[in-house]
Motif scaffolding. Structure first.
Motif, PDB file in Angstrom:
ATOM      1  N   PHE A 197       4.233   7.189   2.610  1.00  0.00           N
ATOM      2  CA  PHE A 197       4.597   5.953   3.295  1.00  0.00           C
ATOM      3  C   PHE A 197       4.245   4.756   2.430  1.00  0.00           C
ATOM      4  O   PHE A 197       3.144   4.681   1.885  1.00  0.00           O
ATOM      5  N   GLN A 199       2.047  -5.890   3.865  1.00  0.00           N
ATOM      6  CA  GLN A 199       1.323  -6.790   4.761  1.00  0.00           C
ATOM      7  C   GLN A 199       1.478  -8.229   4.274  1.00  0.00           C
ATOM      8  O   GLN A 199       1.217  -8.523   3.112  1.00  0.00           O
ATOM      9  N   GLY A 234      -0.609  17.496  10.115  1.00  0.00           N
ATOM     10  CA  GLY A 234      -1.747  17.547  11.021  1.00  0.00           C
ATOM     11  C   GLY A 234      -2.867  16.581  10.692  1.00  0.00           C
ATOM     12  O   GLY A 234      -3.942  16.651  11.299  1.00  0.00           O
ATOM     13  N   GLU A 235      -2.621  15.676   9.759  1.00  0.00           N
ATOM     14  CA  GLU A 235      -3.651  14.720   9.369  1.00  0.00           C
ATOM     15  C   GLU A 235      -3.117  13.295   9.460  1.00  0.00           C
ATOM     16  O   GLU A 235      -1.919  13.073   9.636  1.00  0.00           O
ATOM     17  N   GLY A 236      -4.030  12.345   9.322  1.00  0.00           N
ATOM     18  CA  GLY A 236      -3.619  10.957   9.293  1.00  0.00           C
ATOM     19  C   GLY A 236      -3.258  10.527   7.884  1.00  0.00           C
ATOM     20  O   GLY A 236      -3.596  11.206   6.911  1.00  0.00           O
ATOM     21  N   PRO A 237      -2.564   9.398   7.748  1.00  0.00           N
ATOM     22  CA  PRO A 237      -2.234   8.883   6.414  1.00  0.00           C
ATOM     23  C   PRO A 237      -3.506   8.557   5.624  1.00  0.00           C
ATOM     24  O   PRO A 237      -4.473   8.035   6.180  1.00  0.00           O
ATOM     25  N   PHE A 295       4.847  -0.366   8.210  1.00  0.00           N
ATOM     26  CA  PHE A 295       5.108   0.855   7.465  1.00  0.00           C
ATOM     27  C   PHE A 295       6.595   1.083   7.240  1.00  0.00           C
ATOM     28  O   PHE A 295       7.427   0.742   8.087  1.00  0.00           O
ATOM     29  N   LEU A 345       0.846  -1.188   0.000  1.00  0.00           N
ATOM     30  CA  LEU A 345       0.000   0.000   0.000  1.00  0.00           C
ATOM     31  C   LEU A 345       0.883   1.241   0.000  1.00  0.00           C
ATOM     32  O   LEU A 345       1.990   1.225   0.541  1.00  0.00           O
ATOM     33  N   GLY A 374      -1.316 -11.050   8.990  1.00  0.00           N
ATOM     34  CA  GLY A 374      -0.392 -10.299   9.835  1.00  0.00           C
ATOM     35  C   GLY A 374      -0.658  -8.818   9.755  1.00  0.00           C
ATOM     36  O   GLY A 374      -1.498  -8.363   8.984  1.00  0.00           O
ATOM     37  N   LYS A 375       0.099  -8.120  10.552  1.00  0.00           N
ATOM     38  CA  LYS A 375      -0.149  -6.696  10.660  1.00  0.00           C
ATOM     39  C   LYS A 375       0.519  -5.926   9.523  1.00  0.00           C
ATOM     40  O   LYS A 375       1.475  -6.391   8.903  1.00  0.00           O
ATOM     41  N   LEU A 376      -0.014  -4.766   9.266  1.00  0.00           N
ATOM     42  CA  LEU A 376       0.539  -3.850   8.274  1.00  0.00           C
ATOM     43  C   LEU A 376       1.794  -3.209   8.846  1.00  0.00           C
ATOM     44  O   LEU A 376       1.793  -2.725   9.979  1.00  0.00           O
ATOM     45  N   LEU A 413      -4.893   6.583   2.133  1.00  0.00           N
ATOM     46  CA  LEU A 413      -4.509   5.573   1.148  1.00  0.00           C
ATOM     47  C   LEU A 413      -4.550   6.144  -0.266  1.00  0.00           C
ATOM     48  O   LEU A 413      -5.551   6.733  -0.684  1.00  0.00           O
ATOM     49  N   TYR A 419       0.602   5.334   1.075  1.00  0.00           N
ATOM     50  CA  TYR A 419      -0.184   6.340   1.773  1.00  0.00           C
ATOM     51  C   TYR A 419       0.498   7.700   1.651  1.00  0.00           C
ATOM     52  O   TYR A 419       1.715   7.799   1.489  1.00  0.00           O
ATOM     53  N   GLN A 443       0.596  11.441   3.886  1.00  0.00           N
ATOM     54  CA  GLN A 443       0.198  12.132   5.107  1.00  0.00           C
ATOM     55  C   GLN A 443       0.459  13.621   4.947  1.00  0.00           C
ATOM     56  O   GLN A 443       1.597  14.044   4.724  1.00  0.00           O
TER      57      GLN A 443
END
Lengths: 112, 110
Positions: free
Chosen positions: B88, B92, B40-43, B100, B33, B96-98, B45, B35, B37
């Motif tokens: 970013f 994955q 002041g914001e989140g990533p 970065f 993936l 399992g977990k993503l 997609l 992303y 950012q």
């Protein structure tokens, strides 16, 4: 409509205090996460919940305790805050842990 | 644990230039993936890749899932000032977990 919303956006508190951050998602996702972003912008997973059950618990101090009252909410409570806890905390959600995570806009925690 | 190496760490380019960044891993991933950012914001997609060799575009953005399943790149063509931000990669495994990458900070000079 906000998909993943976190409150508060900013949190400034003194060392030793206890604080909570709340997260809600309206996407109908079954999995929610807490990530910590440090000063170098590195994103590290802390916890993951699937349908209210904890499935990922990284090496995080016991002072951090997540709680998921239902699959749309995941809160993070932090006890005895330390200076090193200062960071931006992101909540995220996904369906089945796949297909990309949707992130909230973050909570900037500053411990003084 | 699994790690992603993302490069370059930062880029400062002129508006109109093309940009390329990549991620490599020592492990195989089933999903890559990308992303972005904003401050002041989140990533958010940008592009999701699910098959080795897959090449996907989203406007001026193009990303590829490496054939070895251990790498991915993102290209941005004809950059504009609003492309500024941190990009970013994330990988994955099947279950399992993503994970970065460290991020690439892009600055665009008008």
């Amino acid at each position: 409509d906000t998909a993943v919303s976190q409150t508060p956006k900013y949190l400034v508190t003194q060392m030793g205090n206890d604080k909570s951050i709340k997260c809600e998602q309206n996407l109908g996702h079954d999995t929610m996460y807490w990530y910590k972003q440090d000063s170098k912008k590195f994103l590290k997973i802390m916890f993951s919940y699937n349908n209210k059950e904890l499935i990922i618990n990284e090496t995080v101090p016991n002072r951090f305790s997540p709680k998921s009252p239902d699959k749309a909410h995941l809160n993070l409570h932090i006890n005895s805050l330390e200076l090193g806890d200062s960071a931006v905390y992101f909540c995220a959600s996904s369906q089945d842990g796949q297909y990309g995570y949707t992130f909230g806009s973050g909570t900037r925690l500053t411990v003084v | 644990g699994q790690q992603l190496n993302q490069s370059p760490q930062s880029m400062f380019i002129q508006e109109g230039e093309d940009v390329s960044m990549n991620c490599t891993s020592s492990s195989i991933f089933n999903t890559w993936l990308w992303y972005k950012q904003d401050p002041g914001e989140g990533p958010v997609l940008l592009i999701a890749l699910y098959k080795a060799g897959e090449l996907t575009s989203n406007g001026r953005l193009t990303a590829q899932f490496g054939i070895t399943r251990k790498d991915s790149f993102l290209n941005i063509s004809a950059s504009i000032p609003s492309d500024v931000g941190i990009y970013f990669c994330a990988g994955q495994p099947w279950t399992g977990k993503l994970i970065f990458g460290q991020g690439t900070t892009l600055q665009v000079k008008p």
